[in-house]
Design a protein around this motif. Structure first.
Motif, PDB file in Angstrom:
ATOM      1  N   GLN A  10       0.988  -1.370  -0.165  1.00 48.57           N
ATOM      2  CA  GLN A  10      -0.137   0.210  -0.101  1.00 48.57           C
ATOM      3  C   GLN A  10       0.775   1.285   0.071  1.00 48.57           C
ATOM      4  N   ASP A  11       1.973   1.134  -0.514  1.00 50.55           N
ATOM      5  CA  ASP A  11       2.899   2.331  -0.540  1.00 50.55           C
ATOM      6  C   ASP A  11       3.487   2.909   0.775  1.00 50.55           C
ATOM      7  N   SER A  12       3.100   2.163   1.944  1.00 46.78           N
ATOM      8  CA  SER A  12       3.392   2.545   3.247  1.00 46.78           C
ATOM      9  C   SER A  12       4.865   2.502   3.415  1.00 46.78           C
ATOM     10  N   THR A  13       5.359   3.395   4.493  1.00 44.50           N
ATOM     11  CA  THR A  13       6.565   3.129   4.967  1.00 44.50           C
ATOM     12  C   THR A  13       6.561   3.276   6.414  1.00 44.50           C
ATOM     13  N   GLY A  14       5.511   3.213   7.168  1.00 40.47           N
ATOM     14  CA  GLY A  14       5.373   3.097   8.406  1.00 40.47           C
ATOM     15  C   GLY A  14       4.901   1.615   8.800  1.00 40.47           C
ATOM     16  N   PHE A  15       5.467   0.976   9.801  1.00 42.21           N
ATOM     17  CA  PHE A  15       5.034  -0.229  10.156  1.00 42.21           C
ATOM     18  C   PHE A  15       5.179  -0.592  11.582  1.00 42.21           C
ATOM     19  N   GLN A 113       1.812   1.959  15.346  1.00 36.69           N
ATOM     20  CA  GLN A 113       1.117   2.294  14.427  1.00 36.69           C
ATOM     21  C   GLN A 113       2.215   3.181  13.325  1.00 36.69           C
ATOM     22  N   GLY A 114       3.253   2.508  13.178  1.00 41.80           N
ATOM     23  CA  GLY A 114       4.107   3.269  12.125  1.00 41.80           C
ATOM     24  C   GLY A 114       4.460   4.540  12.290  1.00 41.80           C
ATOM     25  N   ASN A 115       4.398   5.275  13.615  1.00 46.24           N
ATOM     26  CA  ASN A 115       4.684   6.557  13.707  1.00 46.24           C
ATOM     27  C   ASN A 115       6.002   6.663  14.457  1.00 46.24           C
TER      28      ASN A 115
END
Length: 121
Positions: A10-15, A113-115
């Protein structure tokens, strides 16, 4: 011409820590490299000495000159990504072609929360 690409879910970079992620590694070379590695690394940045640690390596054996492969990595439970006034800890996924060491690095965040954790003092 050498071209390397990494794509995340999902083009996410926070995991979240402990998450299993599937990464798509793509490349195009004039001649096939001997091997490619997908590396999960962290480094510190800021005042003082820089630390660097390779946490996991997935080797992609016998690559073609142009190809795409999926790699599944389980992210560790720590340390969390953080930024502070004096030092930060940065996670990244690297795609490295060997032996020439052509590479691509994409930064990610591993924290609840990938933050990334922000340290104000």
């Amino acid at each position: 011409m050498n071209n390397l690409e990494l794509a995340f879910p999902q083009d996410s970079t926070g995991f979240d820590p402990g998450t299993e992620i599937s990464i798509i590694a793509s490349w195009e070379f004039d001649a096939p490299p001997e091997v490619l590695e997908v590396r999960l690394v962290w480094n510190t940045a800021g005042k003082g000495d820089q630390d660097l640690k390779v946490v996991k390596v997935a080797r992609l054996e016998k690559p073609a000159a142009k190809e795409q492969r999926s790699v599944v990595l389980e992210l560790p439970w720590g340390p969390y990504s953080f930024s502070g006034k004096l030092i930060s800890l940065i996670w990244a996924i690297e795609l490295v072609a060997l032996p020439d060491k052509d590479s691509l690095r994409k930064e990610i965040r591993i924290a609840p929360q990938g933050n990334e954790v922000l340290i104000s003092q």
